[in-house]
Design a protein around this motif. Structure first.
Motif, PDB file in Angstrom:
ATOM      1  N   LEU A 220      34.386  16.771  20.173  1.00  0.00           N
ATOM      2  CA  LEU A 220      34.158  16.100  18.900  1.00  0.00           C
ATOM      3  C   LEU A 220      34.923  16.822  17.785  1.00  0.00           C
ATOM      4  O   LEU A 220      34.915  18.047  17.713  1.00  0.00           O
ATOM      5  CB  LEU A 220      32.669  16.093  18.545  1.00  0.00           C
ATOM      6  N   GLY A 221      35.525  16.054  16.904  1.00  0.00           N
ATOM      7  CA  GLY A 221      36.237  16.621  15.769  1.00  0.00           C
ATOM      8  C   GLY A 221      35.373  16.653  14.530  1.00  0.00           C
ATOM      9  O   GLY A 221      34.268  17.193  14.539  1.00  0.00           O
ATOM     10  N   VAL A 222      35.866  16.042  13.444  1.00  0.00           N
ATOM     11  CA  VAL A 222      35.165  16.074  12.169  1.00  0.00           C
ATOM     12  C   VAL A 222      33.761  15.511  12.348  1.00  0.00           C
ATOM     13  O   VAL A 222      33.553  14.501  13.022  1.00  0.00           O
ATOM     14  CB  VAL A 222      35.971  15.306  11.104  1.00  0.00           C
ATOM     15  N   ASN A 223      32.778  16.175  11.745  1.00  0.00           N
ATOM     16  CA  ASN A 223      31.384  15.862  12.044  1.00  0.00           C
ATOM     17  C   ASN A 223      30.586  15.685  10.757  1.00  0.00           C
ATOM     18  O   ASN A 223      30.588  14.628  10.158  1.00  0.00           O
ATOM     19  CB  ASN A 223      30.798  16.966  12.932  1.00  0.00           C
ATOM     20  N   GLY A 224      29.900  16.738  10.282  1.00  0.00           N
ATOM     21  CA  GLY A 224      29.121  16.622   9.056  1.00  0.00           C
ATOM     22  C   GLY A 224      30.010  16.485   7.836  1.00  0.00           C
ATOM     23  O   GLY A 224      31.181  16.900   7.839  1.00  0.00           O
ATOM     24  N   ILE A 225      29.443  15.925   6.753  1.00  0.00           N
ATOM     25  CA  ILE A 225      30.247  15.673   5.558  1.00  0.00           C
ATOM     26  C   ILE A 225      29.359  15.652   4.320  1.00  0.00           C
ATOM     27  O   ILE A 225      28.198  15.230   4.376  1.00  0.00           O
ATOM     28  CB  ILE A 225      31.018  14.336   5.704  1.00  0.00           C
ATOM     29  N   LYS A 226      29.928  16.106   3.197  1.00  0.00           N
ATOM     30  CA  LYS A 226      29.268  16.047   1.900  1.00  0.00           C
ATOM     31  C   LYS A 226      30.315  15.778   0.824  1.00  0.00           C
ATOM     32  O   LYS A 226      31.485  16.163   0.979  1.00  0.00           O
ATOM     33  CB  LYS A 226      28.537  17.362   1.579  1.00  0.00           C
ATOM     34  N   ALA A 227      29.914  15.128  -0.270  1.00  0.00           N
ATOM     35  CA  ALA A 227      30.769  14.924  -1.442  1.00  0.00           C
ATOM     36  C   ALA A 227      30.212  15.779  -2.566  1.00  0.00           C
ATOM     37  O   ALA A 227      29.010  15.719  -2.868  1.00  0.00           O
ATOM     38  CB  ALA A 227      30.795  13.451  -1.844  1.00  0.00           C
ATOM     39  N   ARG A 228      31.071  16.591  -3.197  1.00  0.00           N
ATOM     40  CA  ARG A 228      30.589  17.542  -4.203  1.00  0.00           C
ATOM     41  C   ARG A 228      31.717  17.921  -5.164  1.00  0.00           C
ATOM     42  O   ARG A 228      32.803  18.333  -4.734  1.00  0.00           O
ATOM     43  CB  ARG A 228      30.048  18.792  -3.509  1.00  0.00           C
ATOM     44  N   ASP A 229      31.465  17.749  -6.453  1.00  0.00           N
ATOM     45  CA  ASP A 229      32.346  18.244  -7.502  1.00  0.00           C
ATOM     46  C   ASP A 229      33.808  17.854  -7.289  1.00  0.00           C
ATOM     47  O   ASP A 229      34.714  18.703  -7.295  1.00  0.00           O
ATOM     48  CB  ASP A 229      32.239  19.763  -7.619  1.00  0.00           C
ATOM     49  N   GLY A 230      34.043  16.570  -7.080  1.00  0.00           N
ATOM     50  CA  GLY A 230      35.412  16.088  -6.972  1.00  0.00           C
ATOM     51  C   GLY A 230      36.113  16.408  -5.674  1.00  0.00           C
ATOM     52  O   GLY A 230      37.347  16.388  -5.608  1.00  0.00           O
ATOM     53  N   ALA A 231      35.336  16.678  -4.623  1.00  0.00           N
ATOM     54  CA  ALA A 231      35.927  16.981  -3.325  1.00  0.00           C
ATOM     55  C   ALA A 231      35.015  16.482  -2.213  1.00  0.00           C
ATOM     56  O   ALA A 231      33.810  16.306  -2.399  1.00  0.00           O
ATOM     57  CB  ALA A 231      36.179  18.479  -3.162  1.00  0.00           C
ATOM     58  N   VAL A 232      35.609  16.265  -1.056  1.00  0.00           N
ATOM     59  CA  VAL A 232      34.875  15.949   0.160  1.00  0.00           C
ATOM     60  C   VAL A 232      34.927  17.173   1.059  1.00  0.00           C
ATOM     61  O   VAL A 232      36.001  17.735   1.300  1.00  0.00           O
ATOM     62  CB  VAL A 232      35.486  14.726   0.869  1.00  0.00           C
ATOM     63  N   TRP A 233      33.762  17.613   1.523  1.00  0.00           N
ATOM     64  CA  TRP A 233      33.650  18.745   2.433  1.00  0.00           C
ATOM     65  C   TRP A 233      33.260  18.217   3.813  1.00  0.00           C
ATOM     66  O   TRP A 233      32.456  17.286   3.923  1.00  0.00           O
ATOM     67  CB  TRP A 233      32.588  19.723   1.964  1.00  0.00           C
ATOM     68  N   ALA A 234      33.815  18.795   4.862  1.00  0.00           N
ATOM     69  CA  ALA A 234      33.501  18.353   6.222  1.00  0.00           C
ATOM     70  C   ALA A 234      33.614  19.530   7.177  1.00  0.00           C
ATOM     71  O   ALA A 234      34.322  20.509   6.906  1.00  0.00           O
ATOM     72  CB  ALA A 234      34.442  17.236   6.655  1.00  0.00           C
ATOM     73  N   GLY A 235      32.919  19.420   8.297  1.00  0.00           N
ATOM     74  CA  GLY A 235      33.022  20.427   9.354  1.00  0.00           C
ATOM     75  C   GLY A 235      33.693  19.826  10.572  1.00  0.00           C
ATOM     76  O   GLY A 235      33.515  18.648  10.875  1.00  0.00           O
ATOM     77  N   ASN A 236      34.494  20.626  11.265  1.00  0.00           N
ATOM     78  CA  ASN A 236      35.091  20.194  12.524  1.00  0.00           C
ATOM     79  C   ASN A 236      34.387  20.909  13.662  1.00  0.00           C
ATOM     80  O   ASN A 236      34.471  22.140  13.797  1.00  0.00           O
ATOM     81  CB  ASN A 236      36.593  20.496  12.549  1.00  0.00           C
ATOM     82  N   HIS A 237      33.672  20.129  14.457  1.00  0.00           N
ATOM     83  CA  HIS A 237      32.826  20.656  15.529  1.00  0.00           C
ATOM     84  C   HIS A 237      33.619  21.499  16.518  1.00  0.00           C
ATOM     85  O   HIS A 237      33.251  22.646  16.813  1.00  0.00           O
ATOM     86  CB  HIS A 237      32.157  19.471  16.236  1.00  0.00           C
ATOM     87  N   ASP A 238      34.704  20.948  17.080  1.00  0.00           N
ATOM     88  CA  ASP A 238      35.471  21.661  18.103  1.00  0.00           C
ATOM     89  C   ASP A 238      36.187  22.878  17.547  1.00  0.00           C
ATOM     90  O   ASP A 238      36.269  23.921  18.210  1.00  0.00           O
ATOM     91  CB  ASP A 238      36.511  20.732  18.729  1.00  0.00           C
ATOM     92  N   ARG A 239      36.728  22.765  16.335  1.00  0.00           N
ATOM     93  CA  ARG A 239      37.533  23.844  15.767  1.00  0.00           C
ATOM     94  C   ARG A 239      36.692  24.908  15.070  1.00  0.00           C
ATOM     95  O   ARG A 239      37.183  25.999  14.762  1.00  0.00           O
ATOM     96  CB  ARG A 239      38.558  23.269  14.786  1.00  0.00           C
ATOM     97  N   GLY A 240      35.419  24.592  14.788  1.00  0.00           N
ATOM     98  CA  GLY A 240      34.546  25.557  14.125  1.00  0.00           C
ATOM     99  C   GLY A 240      34.963  25.862  12.705  1.00  0.00           C
ATOM    100  O   GLY A 240      34.810  26.990  12.232  1.00  0.00           O
ATOM    101  N   THR A 241      35.457  24.852  12.006  1.00  0.00           N
ATOM    102  CA  THR A 241      35.968  25.052  10.655  1.00  0.00           C
ATOM    103  C   THR A 241      35.175  24.248   9.626  1.00  0.00           C
ATOM    104  O   THR A 241      34.661  23.165   9.922  1.00  0.00           O
ATOM    105  CB  THR A 241      37.442  24.636  10.566  1.00  0.00           C
ATOM    106  N   LEU A 242      35.102  24.805   8.417  1.00  0.00           N
ATOM    107  CA  LEU A 242      34.541  24.112   7.259  1.00  0.00           C
ATOM    108  C   LEU A 242      35.713  23.780   6.343  1.00  0.00           C
ATOM    109  O   LEU A 242      36.475  24.665   5.947  1.00  0.00           O
ATOM    110  CB  LEU A 242      33.532  25.001   6.539  1.00  0.00           C
ATOM    111  N   LEU A 243      35.845  22.503   6.004  1.00  0.00           N
ATOM    112  CA  LEU A 243      37.019  22.001   5.293  1.00  0.00           C
ATOM    113  C   LEU A 243      36.638  21.445   3.925  1.00  0.00           C
ATOM    114  O   LEU A 243      35.562  20.869   3.759  1.00  0.00           O
ATOM    115  CB  LEU A 243      37.690  20.884   6.109  1.00  0.00           C
ATOM    116  N   ARG A 244      37.531  21.598   2.970  1.00  0.00           N
ATOM    117  CA  ARG A 244      37.395  20.973   1.655  1.00  0.00           C
ATOM    118  C   ARG A 244      38.637  20.131   1.391  1.00  0.00           C
ATOM    119  O   ARG A 244      39.764  20.614   1.545  1.00  0.00           O
ATOM    120  CB  ARG A 244      37.233  22.025   0.550  1.00  0.00           C
ATOM    121  N   ILE A 245      38.408  18.873   0.983  1.00  0.00           N
ATOM    122  CA  ILE A 245      39.511  17.960   0.676  1.00  0.00           C
ATOM    123  C   ILE A 245      39.343  17.484  -0.757  1.00  0.00           C
ATOM    124  O   ILE A 245      38.412  16.723  -1.058  1.00  0.00           O
ATOM    125  CB  ILE A 245      39.536  16.755   1.634  1.00  0.00           C
TER     126      ILE A 245
END
Length: 315
Positions: free
Chosen positions: A195-220
């Motif tokens: 599984l790739g991108v998983n959980g997600i939140k919108a906060r302060d003009g950005a979208v945050w997401a986690g990538n399950h397989d890669r173990g990363t927390l991302l901000r877009i």
């Protein structure tokens, strides 16, 4: 849930955990959270809590994945099923990656309206649903049956919903009254095996997401409605599922690793909860003030799906 499908989920989570274990900065030692199991759920009835949203009065709203349900849990622990979606004709065996139909992400609006996702492998039913208070669910946006819609977030400033697809490796946007369109398919969202991108939140003009397989927390960053470059804010978060913000920190559920961690602004993680606190493959976190609500779906343990309430240690 069919036993062979449950085994497939467990195998996928275990493999993904092994793939990400040991990458990125090690978890820091720190004070644990004070936790208790607030409610046990019925594994045999498919009450595997996948995602959670909170109401101001303390009521928790969850999706029971394998039961295809949306339910509420009152402050006294009473569970009320609010909606059950019909199983697809094939029983859901064509749902990508998992092999069973399931309800996933959930968002609650201030007026009590609930939005949630249903992944069924069926083009006629996979999508974003609206459940008005006291009403019945209706689909408001179709999503690809070849994918796995998983995480759901609402940008309250624009009314835009963001939906992760953990199989297709995309984030879609659904604007008020509109259809779902792919908002980002950046390579950082893709899976590496399960599984790739998983959980997600919108906060302060950005979208945050986690990538399950890669173990990363991302901000877009969101720039005039469009995605900016993907920023990796943390790594080494083995099998990250959904998460919530606590101030500037992120409280994340690591479903395969069976841990809940706090991630600070520098990307350093501290373990807050483990199996010793009752975790059974945590899937999502909701935070209010200094209290975290953690759902555990028992995908790997197959023992005790539950809802844990924890007091976060002060920083």
């Amino acid at each position: 849930m069919r036993r062979r499908n449950f085994a497939a989920v467990a195998a996928g989570l275990a493999a993904a955990t092994l793939l990400t274990t040991g990458t990125g900065p090690a978890a820091l030692a720190g004070p644990p959270a004070s936790a208790r199991i607030f409610r046990h759920f019925d594994l045999a009835q498919g009450q595997l809590p996948e995602n959670i949203a909170l109401a101001p009065d303390g009521t928790a709203y969850v999706t029971f994945a394998a039961a295809r349900q949306v339910a509420s849990i009152d402050r006294d622990g009473t569970v009320r099923v609010l909606a059950t979606l019909a199983a697809p004709a094939d029983g859901g065996i064509h749902t990508p990656a998992l092999g069973f139909a399931l309800t996933t992400g959930i968002v609650r609006q201030p007026d009590g309206t609930i939005y949630f996702l249903y992944a069924s492998g069926d083009a006629a039913t996979t999508g974003l649903y609206r459940l008005p208070r006291g009403g019945v669910p209706c689909r408001v946006a179709a999503l690809p049956a070849a994918g796995l819609p998983n995480g759901l977030a609402l940008d309250e400033r624009t009314g835009t919903f963001y939906v992760t697809d953990s199989v297709l490796g995309t984030i879609s946007a659904v604007k008020p009254g509109g259809r779902a369109v792919v908002w980002s398919s950046a390579p950082e969202l893709a899976a590496t095996g399960f599984l790739g991108v998983n959980g997600i939140k919108a906060r302060d003009g950005a979208v945050w997401a986690g990538n399950h397989d890669r173990g990363t927390l991302l901000r877009i960053p969101v720039r005039h409605g469009e995605p900016g470059p993907v920023e990796v804010r943390a790594s080494g978060l083995s099998s990250i599922d959904d998460f919530a913000f606590a101030g500037s920190d992120v409280i994340a559920a690591l479903v395969g690793a069976n841990r809940v961690v706090r991630v600070d602004a520098a990307g350093r993680s501290t373990t807050l909860l483990t199996a010793a606190d009752g975790l059974q493959n945590p899937t999502a976190v909701a935070v209010r003030a200094n209290t975290a609500y953690v759902t555990s779906a028992a995908y790997l343990t197959a023992a005790d799906p539950n809802l844990i309430v924890a007091t976060l240690p002060r920083r």
